[in-house]
Design an enzyme around this catalytic site. Structure first.
Site, PDB file in Angstrom:
ATOM      1  N   HIS A  14      -1.354   1.526  15.169  1.00 15.00           N
ATOM      2  CA  HIS A  14      -0.078   1.835  14.534  1.00 15.00           C
ATOM      3  C   HIS A  14       1.117   1.527  15.426  1.00 15.00           C
ATOM      4  O   HIS A  14       2.242   1.473  14.956  1.00 15.00           O
ATOM      5  CB  HIS A  14      -0.046   3.305  14.119  1.00 15.00           C
ATOM      6  CG  HIS A  14      -1.111   3.658  13.133  1.00 15.00           C
ATOM      7  ND1 HIS A  14      -2.363   4.058  13.515  1.00 15.00           N
ATOM      8  CD2 HIS A  14      -1.122   3.638  11.781  1.00 15.00           C
ATOM      9  CE1 HIS A  14      -3.108   4.278  12.443  1.00 15.00           C
ATOM     10  NE2 HIS A  14      -2.379   4.029  11.382  1.00 15.00           N
TER      11      HIS A  14
ATOM     12  N   LEU B 132      -5.997  -1.669  -0.659  1.00 20.11           N
ATOM     13  CA  LEU B 132      -5.806  -1.716   0.799  1.00 20.11           C
ATOM     14  C   LEU B 132      -6.423  -2.987   1.364  1.00 20.11           C
ATOM     15  O   LEU B 132      -7.511  -2.981   1.942  1.00 20.11           O
ATOM     16  CB  LEU B 132      -6.408  -0.465   1.463  1.00 20.11           C
ATOM     17  CG  LEU B 132      -5.497   0.757   1.523  1.00 20.11           C
ATOM     18  CD1 LEU B 132      -5.145   1.269   0.139  1.00 20.11           C
ATOM     19  CD2 LEU B 132      -6.158   1.866   2.344  1.00 20.11           C
TER      20      LEU B 132
ATOM     21  N   GLU C 246      -4.631  -6.505   3.164  1.00 16.77           N
ATOM     22  CA  GLU C 246      -3.403  -7.258   3.457  1.00 16.77           C
ATOM     23  C   GLU C 246      -3.487  -8.701   2.989  1.00 16.77           C
ATOM     24  O   GLU C 246      -2.478  -9.284   2.587  1.00 16.77           O
ATOM     25  CB  GLU C 246      -3.110  -7.187   4.960  1.00 16.77           C
ATOM     26  CG  GLU C 246      -2.561  -5.854   5.427  1.00 16.77           C
ATOM     27  CD  GLU C 246      -3.588  -4.731   5.394  1.00 16.77           C
ATOM     28  OE1 GLU C 246      -3.185  -3.558   5.232  1.00 16.77           O
ATOM     29  OE2 GLU C 246      -4.799  -5.035   5.550  1.00 16.77           O
TER      30      GLU C 246
ATOM     31  N   GLN D 223       1.908  -2.210   5.860  1.00 15.06           N
ATOM     32  CA  GLN D 223       2.121  -0.828   6.288  1.00 15.06           C
ATOM     33  C   GLN D 223       2.343  -0.694   7.796  1.00 15.06           C
ATOM     34  O   GLN D 223       3.144   0.129   8.241  1.00 15.06           O
ATOM     35  CB  GLN D 223       0.939   0.018   5.840  1.00 15.06           C
ATOM     36  CG  GLN D 223       1.234   1.483   5.717  1.00 15.06           C
ATOM     37  CD  GLN D 223       0.146   2.189   4.914  1.00 15.06           C
ATOM     38  OE1 GLN D 223      -0.907   2.524   5.461  1.00 15.06           O
ATOM     39  NE2 GLN D 223       0.396   2.399   3.639  1.00 15.06           N
ATOM     40  N   PHE D 224       1.621  -1.491   8.573  1.00 13.98           N
ATOM     41  CA  PHE D 224       1.790  -1.491  10.030  1.00 13.98           C
ATOM     42  C   PHE D 224       1.587  -2.917  10.533  1.00 13.98           C
ATOM     43  O   PHE D 224       0.752  -3.658  10.012  1.00 13.98           O
ATOM     44  CB  PHE D 224       0.785  -0.562  10.722  1.00 13.98           C
ATOM     45  CG  PHE D 224       0.992   0.892  10.414  1.00 13.98           C
ATOM     46  CD1 PHE D 224       1.943   1.632  11.086  1.00 13.98           C
ATOM     47  CD2 PHE D 224       0.239   1.511   9.430  1.00 13.98           C
ATOM     48  CE1 PHE D 224       2.145   2.968  10.794  1.00 13.98           C
ATOM     49  CE2 PHE D 224       0.423   2.851   9.135  1.00 13.98           C
ATOM     50  CZ  PHE D 224       1.389   3.587   9.817  1.00 13.98           C
TER      51      PHE D 224
ATOM     52  N   TYR E 289      -1.818  -4.215  11.102  1.00 11.44           N
ATOM     53  CA  TYR E 289      -2.627  -4.546   9.934  1.00 11.44           C
ATOM     54  C   TYR E 289      -2.407  -5.992   9.465  1.00 11.44           C
ATOM     55  O   TYR E 289      -3.169  -6.491   8.639  1.00 11.44           O
ATOM     56  CB  TYR E 289      -2.291  -3.616   8.770  1.00 11.44           C
ATOM     57  CG  TYR E 289      -2.616  -2.159   8.977  1.00 11.44           C
ATOM     58  CD1 TYR E 289      -3.222  -1.702  10.142  1.00 11.44           C
ATOM     59  CD2 TYR E 289      -2.313  -1.223   7.996  1.00 11.44           C
ATOM     60  CE1 TYR E 289      -3.506  -0.365  10.335  1.00 11.44           C
ATOM     61  CE2 TYR E 289      -2.598   0.125   8.169  1.00 11.44           C
ATOM     62  CZ  TYR E 289      -3.196   0.552   9.342  1.00 11.44           C
ATOM     63  OH  TYR E 289      -3.469   1.877   9.518  1.00 11.44           O
TER      64      TYR E 289
ATOM     65  N   GLU F 228       0.835  -1.199   0.000  1.00 13.42           N
ATOM     66  CA  GLU F 228       0.000   0.000   0.000  1.00 13.42           C
ATOM     67  C   GLU F 228       0.875   1.255   0.000  1.00 13.42           C
ATOM     68  O   GLU F 228       1.763   1.392   0.853  1.00 13.42           O
ATOM     69  CB  GLU F 228      -0.889   0.017   1.243  1.00 13.42           C
ATOM     70  CG  GLU F 228      -1.827  -1.169   1.346  1.00 13.42           C
ATOM     71  CD  GLU F 228      -2.514  -1.231   2.705  1.00 13.42           C
ATOM     72  OE1 GLU F 228      -2.463  -0.220   3.431  1.00 13.42           O
ATOM     73  OE2 GLU F 228      -3.081  -2.289   3.036  1.00 13.42           O
TER      74      GLU F 228
END
Length: 730
Positions: free
Chosen positions: A521, A448, A450, A472-473, A476, A419
């Site tokens: 996050h 978006l 995963e 991304q995190f 996620y 992403e």
């Protein structure tokens, strides 16, 4: 005419309806398929399709006989789904097929297209969990074959659909790269699944990803077959639900066939294959069928289905319709059908007795032998490609970006996906300018989702590419972690090392971000990754190590075919200073393209023997800060950086701290399920007295937003406090 002889051994109750129809020579008709000439199907081909159906059925019956004797271990069968044999005949044996577990007839029919195949023997070895099973080596009953391009599936929740989308995408990608891969350029990818698993979020994510890509014109030669038998174990599928959901779905061609009618299924499957192969567009093939004999041998469907419903389902047996086609078109007589039924039944029974006697897996070493895949020749360019890099020491984000540029230039088959990694350059700037240099086909901005990102990578890896994915995190990952556990890391295990899907997954994670995101996050939960057999997990603490771990991870994927996850501490991406503002104490020179940190290799700072601090990631940075206050002369402490969180080399860890009076494990993961538990256990098992050991971990808590973001985590102050306590008692 005399009544046909019954097969040996004695028939099971599940056979009786077919045998009664055979006795009376009375068969149902579907009326869908038309005649053979119109469908371009020869009489000989129809006979072979019916024989494949018979073989599949007798395997189901034999599985129940074997289970009753305690010699068989799998009874989820294909009865009622045997029409998928016609789909197999409509495809090429070089078309990769990710199969539903009820697709034995597909595998049997495809085996006709390759000489030397023995599907009955092979599947019975699988039923018996024999180590001679040619696909899994006795580890599971799976439908798979290297020679037939059928990777084994263990999924019951459609978790193979995302990688099928990725595999279809890989075909077009290889064309952009100038050719290569495991399959011919004009292949299509098939995946099949049931109407119940159609509703799983994994299936819906894959369907959405395929439609999303096709809607934008991306080539995607994919046939997704939904085998709709109307029920998921005991829960009915609403009538018309599949067609209503997919009939007008953007990006897809919707086709439907009657899975009881071999001619109709054959004709529709050929149309689906033509669209996917020549127009490079995805097709949703809705095959209506029936489930016979219950979900599995242990499933008493009488508990949730009425006798009339069971009788109605049995009357829709595809074998009845297949035999009816043969009789109506004058291809086989009743006696010829009976002879084939009897012969195949006897053949299956004979192979079963042989399979039962074959050796089984007997030791843990045998079971685990295929967790780690075999190595292969690396495909990096002979000389590593250098790129222009900053001459001064840099941050972790900066050096990672330089390393990614080198790797992309040095490995022409390396493909990045994630992403916002392309035009934006990543949330933290780690992938800046890569898409501009290498193109959007090699640095892919994904949707978006995963599950789809990981599935894309697994599918690309199936076809000889090396994916470098970004999540991304860390928080996620949790909605998609089964793609790593249930698909990526198990493929070598369940295929006895014949199939692999090597990849590298970069995950921005861990804590210490005070002003951003809370627990979505800041996430310090890595137990789920460390619990997956065969998965390698690394975590750098500084920029130079980040380069060494990343370059080693790509080498491991390319040469050792491993699945590697790198957890990159977000809080350290742009950290420059160590002790005071402007000291640049956490900037490092780029170690260059040949710098790799092998699995298990530890890092160490200091040689002190009074206290050893074992840690990783952010913990190393905090421990270095603490050490500057506790031991400014650098004579009492040493800091051991794990770097690799799986597998931990416990002998190396023990050697690194054995001469120290006290040992403190600093672990930013939660106290329960953290690496510190394994580290303490490993040291105690190697003879270190427990009173010499201590832990400092995060609390068993989520991470909040704002000023309280770090209060549940180890801190510089807490490390100083705990270290001084231990030094005082040393």
């Amino acid at each position: 005419m005399a009544t046909p002889s019954l097969p040996s051994p004695d028939p099971l109750p599940q056979e009786q309806r077919f045998l009664d129809a055979l006795d009376q020579d009375r068969w149902p008709a579907t009326g869908h398929g038309g005649d053979l000439d119109e469908a371009a199907l020869t009489p000989e081909a129809l006979v072979e399709l019916f024989e494949s159906q018979l073989m599949s059925r007798h395997l189901d019956l034999q599985a129940r006989r074997m289970q009753a004797r305690g010699e068989g271990f799998y009874t989820i069968g294909s009865a009622g789904h045997e029409g998928n044999a016609a789909i197999a005949r409509a495809l090429r044996p070089t078309d990769p097929a990710f199969l539903h577990y009820r697709d034995a007839a597909f595998l049997i029919e495809r085996s006709r297209q390759r000489p030397g195949q023995a599907p009955l023997r092979d599947l019975l070895l699988s039923f018996a969990a024999s180590r001679d099973d040619p696909i899994s080596g006795g580890r599971h009953k799976v439908l798979g074959s290297r020679g037939l391009n059928v990777p084994p599936q263990t999924s019951t929740i459609a978790s193979h659909l995302p990688k099928a989308v990725g595999a279809a995408h890989s075909l077009g990608l290889w064309r952009r790269l100038g050719g290569g891969g495991e399959w011919p350029a004009d292949s299509l990818v098939l995946c099949s699944f049931g109407d119940a698993s159609f509703n799983h979020s994994t299936a819906q994510g894959a369907l959405n990803a395929a439609g999303w890509a096709a809607y934008q014109g991306a080539p995607l030669p994919l046939v997704m077959v939904c085998e709709d038998n109307g029920i998921g174990i005991s829960t009915p599928t609403p009538s018309g639900w599949i067609e209503a959901s997919m009939g007008t779905r953007p990006g897809f061609h919707y086709l439907a066939c009657d899975g009881l009618d071999l001619i109709d299924t054959w004709r529709t499957a050929r149309e689906a294959a033509h669209i996917a192969r020549h127009r490079k567009q995805p097709v949703f093939l809705h095959m209506r069928c029936v489930r016979l004999f219950g979900h599995a041998g242990s499933d008493a469907q009488q508990a949730y289905l009425s006798p009339s419903r069971i009788a109605a389902d049995e009357a829709r047996d595809p074998l009845l319709y297949g035999a009816g086609l043969l009789r109506r078109h004058g291809v086989l007589s009743r006696d010829e059908i009976a002879s084939r039924y009897r012969r195949i039944g006897e053949e299956v029974a004979r192979f079963a007795e042989e399979a039962i006697r074959r050796p089984k897996l007997v030791s843990a070493a045998e079971v685990m032998a295929s967790i780690v895949p075999p190595s292969r020749p690396g495909r990096r360019l002979t000389d590593p490609v250098e790129v222009e890099s900053a001459p001064l020491p840099g941050t972790m984000a900066k050096l990672l970006n330089q390393a990614l540029q080198r790797l992309m230039a040095s490995y022409p088959h390396l493909v990045m996906a994630g992403e916002d990694i392309g035009r934006k350059g990543g949330v933290y700037g780690v992938t800046q300018r890569l898409q501009a240099r290498f193109g959007p086909h090699r640095v892919i901005d994904t949707l978006l989702d995963e599950q789809s990102i990981l599935g894309l990578g697994i599918g690309l890896a199936h076809n000889g590419l090396v994916p470098l994915l970004e999540i991304q995190f860390l928080a996620y990952l949790h909605n998609a972690e089964d793609q790593l556990r249930g698909e990526a890391a198990t493929l070598s295990f369940f295929s006895n090392g014949q199939f692999t899907n090597p990849l590298v997954v970069r995950i921005a994670g861990l804590g210490y971000q005070k002003g951003f995101g809370g627990h979505f996050h800041n996430d310090n939960a890595i137990a789920v990754l460390r619990d997956i057999p065969g998965l390698l997990v690394a975590c750098p603490s500084n920029a130079a190590d980040a380069v060494g771990l990343l370059q080693e991870a790509v080498r491991l994927a390319d040469e050792a075919q491993r699945v590697v996850v790198i957890i990159e501490p977000i809080a350290l991406y742009h950290t420059r200073d160590l002790l005071e503002e402007g000291d640049d104490g956490w900037c490092f020179p780029d170690p260059g393209p040949t710098h790799c940190l092998p699995v298990g290799e530890l890092g160490q700072w200091g040689e002190g023997v009074d206290l050893a601090i074992i840690t990783y990631g952010n913990g190393v940075y905090l421990a270095r800060q603490a050490a500057a206050e506790i031991d400014p002369a650098g004579q009492r402490l040493r800091i051991v950086d794990l770097r690799w969180l799986t597998p931990i080399d416990h002998d190396a860890v023990h050697r690194a701290v054995a001469g120290c009076r006290r040992v403190l494990v600093v672990d930013e993961c939660r106290r329960s399920g953290s690496p510190s538990e394994e580290l303490i256990t490993g040291l105690v098992e190697r003879g270190m007295a427990s009173e010499r050991l201590a832990r400092l971990t995060a609390e068993d808590s989520f991470i909040p937003l704002g000023p309280a973001a770090t209060v549940t985590l180890p801190s510089r102050a807490r490390i100083i406090e705990r270290a001084r306590e231990l030094l005082a008692g040393a």
